[in-house]
Design an enzyme around this catalytic site. Sequence first.
Site, PDB file in Angstrom:
ATOM      1  N   HIS A  42       0.839  -1.207   0.000  1.00 16.94           N
ATOM      2  CA  HIS A  42       0.000   0.000   0.000  1.00 16.94           C
ATOM      3  C   HIS A  42       0.875   1.260   0.000  1.00 16.94           C
ATOM      4  CE1 HIS A  42      -2.797  -2.849   2.269  1.00 16.94           C
ATOM      5  NE2 HIS A  42      -3.540  -2.478   1.247  1.00 16.94           N
ATOM      6  N   SER A 191      -2.735  -7.801   3.156  1.00 14.45           N
ATOM      7  CA  SER A 191      -3.237  -7.612   4.526  1.00 14.45           C
ATOM      8  C   SER A 191      -3.596  -8.968   5.134  1.00 14.45           C
ATOM      9  CB  SER A 191      -4.472  -6.710   4.515  1.00 14.45           C
ATOM     10  OG  SER A 191      -4.156  -5.487   3.921  1.00 14.45           O
ATOM     11  N   ARG A 192      -4.043  -9.887   4.291  1.00 10.93           N
ATOM     12  CA  ARG A 192      -4.455 -11.206   4.797  1.00 10.93           C
ATOM     13  C   ARG A 192      -3.268 -12.038   5.294  1.00 10.93           C
ATOM     14  NH1 ARG A 192      -8.226 -10.470   0.632  1.00 10.93           N
ATOM     15  NH2 ARG A 192     -10.386 -10.637   1.306  1.00 10.93           N
TER      16      ARG A 192
HETATM   17  P1  AMP Z   1      -6.499  -3.592  -0.505  1.00  5.92           P
HETATM   18  O1  AMP Z   1      -6.323  -2.839   0.767  1.00  5.92           O
HETATM   19  O2  AMP Z   1      -6.094  -5.029  -0.419  1.00  5.92           O
HETATM   20  O3  AMP Z   1      -7.873  -3.402  -1.121  1.00  5.92           O
HETATM   21  O4  AMP Z   1      -5.485  -2.964  -1.531  1.00  5.92           O
HETATM   22  C1  AMP Z   1      -5.488  -1.587  -1.823  1.00  5.92           C
HETATM   23  C2  AMP Z   1      -4.597  -1.345  -3.019  1.00  5.92           C
HETATM   24  O5  AMP Z   1      -3.270  -1.765  -2.707  1.00  5.92           O
HETATM   25  C3  AMP Z   1      -5.038  -2.147  -4.258  1.00  5.92           C
HETATM   26  O6  AMP Z   1      -4.876  -1.342  -5.407  1.00  5.92           O
HETATM   27  C4  AMP Z   1      -4.078  -3.308  -4.240  1.00  5.92           C
HETATM   28  O7  AMP Z   1      -3.855  -3.863  -5.524  1.00  5.92           O
HETATM   29  C5  AMP Z   1      -2.815  -2.648  -3.705  1.00  5.92           C
HETATM   30  N1  AMP Z   1      -1.911  -3.657  -3.147  1.00  5.92           N
HETATM   31  C6  AMP Z   1      -2.202  -4.585  -2.207  1.00  5.92           C
HETATM   32  N2  AMP Z   1      -1.135  -5.384  -1.984  1.00  5.92           N
HETATM   33  C7  AMP Z   1      -0.161  -4.962  -2.808  1.00  5.92           C
HETATM   34  C8  AMP Z   1       1.187  -5.388  -3.063  1.00  5.92           C
HETATM   35  N3  AMP Z   1       1.742  -6.413  -2.436  1.00  5.92           N
HETATM   36  N4  AMP Z   1       1.899  -4.713  -3.985  1.00  5.92           N
HETATM   37  C9  AMP Z   1       1.345  -3.659  -4.655  1.00  5.92           C
HETATM   38  N5  AMP Z   1       0.103  -3.217  -4.460  1.00  5.92           N
HETATM   39  C10 AMP Z   1      -0.652  -3.853  -3.554  1.00  5.92           C
END
Ligand code: AMP
Length: 286
Positions: A42, A191-192
């Site tokens: 993130h 996050s998981r």
């Molecule tokens: P989330 O909180 O999982 O909905 O993710 C929010 C944003 O962060 C989304 O655009 C995800 O694709 C991005 N994101 C989550 N994990 C990663 C990662 N390991 N590398 C790059 N972007 C990420």
Amino acid sequence: MNALFMQIVHHIKELKAILLQQKENGVSIGFVPTMGALHEGHLSLVRKCKQSNDITVVSIYVNPAQFNNKNDLKSYPRDSERDCKLLSSEKCNIVFIPDDKEMYPVPDTREFNFGLMEQVMEGVHRTGHFNGVAKIVSKLFEAVEPDKAYFGQKDFQQLAIIRKLVKMNHYDIEIVACPIVREKNGLAMSSRNTLLTKEQRNAAPLIFKVIKEASNNLTSHHSVKSVKEYVRNTINSNKLLKLEYYEIVERNTLKPVSEISLKIPLTACIAVYAGNIRLIDNIDIN
Ligand code: AMP
């Protein structure tokens, strides 16, 4: 806007008022939507956003509409206090943290149609997921009206769906794709991951290892069918992991392929269960 202080906002009306004032001053707005429980993945989006925009807005909202599994929603990690500290040290300007009533004051009954893009992979295994993603992202885009919005390639299919959503709704927003951030052992940050047991965490790097090996094999003329078998057998040979799907798709249309053509950009996508925790990853092939 005082660049030294990060503003925490809970209501769309307030957010719009702050941003309107900024827009009148001609500043550019960058936006990073998240579900919180922030990690380096993130933060890489936040840093990229800060590089090209005057103001960086990050949203933190665990969107119930995109969860097709109640337990997954219930157990999703939440720690907005820690998230705000991290964002403040990244010099994020505005954090938007709405609650369910703010985002869904009345039931949102919209039905989006993304065609083939939602009929494969995540769309098949998480019914209604992308409809829920489209609901929240459209609401957030309309609340923030950013110049640019940042999404991770980790959620490869989501990125394609969002690009289509922008076209369908004529949003004047540039979508910026950001590379996957990984642990040293190759595991894509998520996050998981914090929900994994120590043993599952040790097993999980196999996911990236296998898709990397498989994509190397593909360029040496292995058939898609045999590579799929190889991936399934290798993942399932670890008793802590269970393959849900491994698919090779055309990068732009998400159409699954049965033969490898080096002329068309392809991406291999995978979803694996470690106990009840669902992990996804992907890798570009050519
Ligand atoms: P989330 O909180 O999982 O909905 O993710 C929010 C944003 O962060 C989304 O655009 C995800 O694709 C991005 N994101 C989550 N994990 C990663 C990662 N390991 N590398 C790059 N972007 C990420």
